[in-house]
Motif scaffolding. Sequence first.
Motif, mmCIF file in Angstrom:
data_model
loop_
_atom_site.group_PDB
_atom_site.id
_atom_site.type_symbol
_atom_site.label_atom_id
_atom_site.label_comp_id
_atom_site.label_asym_id
_atom_site.label_seq_id
_atom_site.Cartn_x
_atom_site.Cartn_y
_atom_site.Cartn_z
ATOM 1 N N LEU B 37 0.860 -1.187 0.000
ATOM 2 C CA LEU B 37 0.000 0.000 0.000
ATOM 3 C C LEU B 37 0.893 1.232 0.000
ATOM 4 O O LEU B 37 1.811 1.338 0.809
ATOM 5 N N SER B 38 0.618 2.183 -0.907
ATOM 6 C CA SER B 38 1.408 3.414 -0.954
ATOM 7 C C SER B 38 1.125 4.249 0.298
ATOM 8 O O SER B 38 0.134 3.997 1.005
ATOM 9 N N ALA B 39 1.950 5.255 0.525
ATOM 10 C CA ALA B 39 1.779 6.100 1.716
ATOM 11 C C ALA B 39 0.393 6.756 1.714
ATOM 12 O O ALA B 39 -0.263 6.865 2.744
ATOM 13 N N GLN B 40 -0.056 7.198 0.489
ATOM 14 C CA GLN B 40 -1.377 7.859 0.413
ATOM 15 C C GLN B 40 -2.508 6.880 0.741
ATOM 16 O O GLN B 40 -3.478 7.241 1.400
ATOM 17 N N PHE B 41 -2.366 5.628 0.250
ATOM 18 C CA PHE B 41 -3.392 4.624 0.554
ATOM 19 C C PHE B 41 -3.428 4.406 2.067
ATOM 20 O O PHE B 41 -4.503 4.325 2.678
ATOM 21 N N CYS B 42 -2.210 4.321 2.670
ATOM 22 C CA CYS B 42 -2.140 4.112 4.119
ATOM 23 C C CYS B 42 -2.843 5.246 4.852
ATOM 24 O O CYS B 42 -3.563 5.012 5.817
ATOM 25 N N GLN B 43 -2.636 6.488 4.358
ATOM 26 C CA GLN B 43 -3.290 7.642 4.995
ATOM 27 C C GLN B 43 -4.809 7.500 4.966
ATOM 28 O O GLN B 43 -5.497 7.821 5.926
ATOM 29 N N LEU B 44 -5.341 7.032 3.802
ATOM 30 C CA LEU B 44 -6.800 6.851 3.679
ATOM 31 C C LEU B 44 -7.316 5.839 4.709
ATOM 32 O O LEU B 44 -8.466 5.895 5.127
ATOM 33 N N LEU B 45 -6.421 4.911 5.091
ATOM 34 C CA LEU B 45 -6.817 3.896 6.076
ATOM 35 C C LEU B 45 -6.472 4.327 7.501
ATOM 36 O O LEU B 45 -6.653 3.561 8.444
ATOM 37 N N GLY B 46 -5.952 5.554 7.620
ATOM 38 C CA GLY B 46 -5.582 6.060 8.952
ATOM 39 C C GLY B 46 -4.306 5.437 9.475
ATOM 40 O O GLY B 46 -4.050 5.428 10.681
ATOM 41 N N LEU B 47 -3.493 4.846 8.548
ATOM 42 C CA LEU B 47 -2.226 4.219 8.969
ATOM 43 C C LEU B 47 -1.099 5.227 8.789
ATOM 44 O O LEU B 47 -0.928 5.785 7.700
ATOM 45 N N GLU B 48 -0.373 5.473 9.859
ATOM 46 C CA GLU B 48 0.712 6.474 9.809
ATOM 47 C C GLU B 48 2.004 5.828 9.300
ATOM 48 O O GLU B 48 2.028 4.656 8.956
ATOM 49 N N ASP B 49 3.034 6.625 9.244
ATOM 50 C CA ASP B 49 4.404 6.179 8.937
ATOM 51 C C ASP B 49 4.582 5.642 7.518
ATOM 52 O O ASP B 49 5.285 4.654 7.298
ATOM 53 N N GLY B 50 3.959 6.260 6.550
ATOM 54 C CA GLY B 50 4.275 5.962 5.151
ATOM 55 C C GLY B 50 3.749 4.639 4.637
ATOM 56 O O GLY B 50 2.846 4.035 5.227
ATOM 57 N N ASP B 51 4.350 4.209 3.517
ATOM 58 C CA ASP B 51 3.848 3.010 2.842
ATOM 59 C C ASP B 51 4.212 1.737 3.583
ATOM 60 O O ASP B 51 5.067 1.749 4.474
ATOM 61 N N ARG B 52 3.556 0.657 3.195
ATOM 62 C CA ARG B 52 3.860 -0.602 3.883
ATOM 63 C C ARG B 52 3.379 -1.803 3.059
ATOM 64 O O ARG B 52 2.556 -1.668 2.163
#
Lengths: 124, 387
Positions: B37-52
């Motif tokens: 998941l890209s950093a932006q996708f992570c943000q949409l999911l409320g996941l911090e600290d960039g991509d994963r």
Amino acid sequence: MTRILVIDDDVQICNMLERFLSRKGYEVDIAYDGNQGITKFDKARTDLVITDLVMPEKEGIETVMELRAKSPAVKIIAISGGGRVGPESYLEIARELGAQRTFEKPVDFEELLGAVEELTSPKA
Amino acid sequence: MIHSDGATEMTISLLQACASARLGSWTLDRYKDTIYLSAQFCQLLGLEDGDREMDYQLFMSKHIHPEDVWFVQEYQRAPASRRYTFRVVSDSGMERWLEAFPTAEHDANTHRISGVVQDVTERMANEDGIQNARKMESVRSIAGGIAHEFNNILYAMSGYIGLLKEMASDEDIDRDEMREFLGEIEFGNKRAVRLIKKIQTFSHSGKQGVSPVSLNDAVAKALHGMPTPENIDVDTNLHDAPPVMVYAHQHTLEEGISNILVNAVGAMDLNGGTVAVRLEQRFIEESRTVQCGKLQTGYYGCVSIQDKGCGMDKNTISRIFEPFFTTKQAGRGTGLGLAIVFGMVNAAGGAVEVESQLGAGSTFRVYLPACSNVPKENSKNDAHSCN
């Protein structure tokens, strides 16, 4: 003899009003839509028009406007059973456009007769 | 994949564009069963600290809305790239609507599938509001129409009751006239019963009761019960039409076809002519929206009814499926005939295409989903013969 023109797209209502008003001594003519109504109005002297407001072809509101434009003196009773915007709104528009009396269907016949007598009396 | 200090200006501006458009990207690795998941996708999911990169099954169970899991899996198995919307759930439990744009075609054997998602929560909320407003408007319109029809019936009936009451005090009672007035009240009663039946048929628009039925039988029954004045002929291919099974509600299908036939006859009653009825199975190659509903790619049973009558203008065509809209003369229609057709095709997942020209006539094509995807008697080749 007082002549009344009834305009309604419901055949049963037209027949009923014809019987009802004839019994009271009025001469009655019938039209099943606004266009027919205007044609009949042009052809013969009319003292009172009782028109429905929701009809196919020419709507009652349009009919009231045209009648009023043709004759400032003719008396108009508008009757509505509602439609897309509810009977009150149609009747309010009809009053604005010059209908003297308005009724919601189903009509109280004593009140209707009272209005017919009042509007067709020589004093009206 | 993870941008480093050496990222080019183009990469940075691309990432900025993605952030402002609320776009995120993902890559599914089917061999490892993981999803990046890209950093932006992570943000949409409320996941911090960039991509994963995370376990695919964990991602599906934790972040895809339970009602949309099957849907997302289905689309990821789909052989071609398509857009779809689904809900995700953030770490804090907040729901968001995403629209997915798979970027490459894939099949069941593709190793990696990549795609882009966009946050469309606000748009979906607006569409929801518009849909609700439309529903309310149509409920108001239907309720107004029903009230109008019943008020007319009650008005006439109460008039005749009043006349009978007056007659009761007449010295010489005219019994024939009395019987006539009683007959009118009875007629009003029958009108009310008929109206209720029509409203019930129209309101039967749920999927319940939709089952495989023979379109041939339905057309035959509708033709059998059709009133045909002397100046009207009916030309039908029913005798040599292929058997076509469709999904529909049996009773409303017959009634719907019958209503269109009655309209076709009515449009020609002045000058007479021929009503052409054609039945066949057709293949729709490209989805398209028609006057009543949407045709999707696939096989449909099609019955077309063509008249050479008075035709309709565009304004009339746009209103014909509205309940209680009628152009018929007094006492000849309640405006529910085509509303019943609308309810029927809507329930079955079909559509109606209308072509009309003032003074030249109208053609109604009723499409209902065919039960079989196997074309019968080369119906695919005849796809344009349904006139």
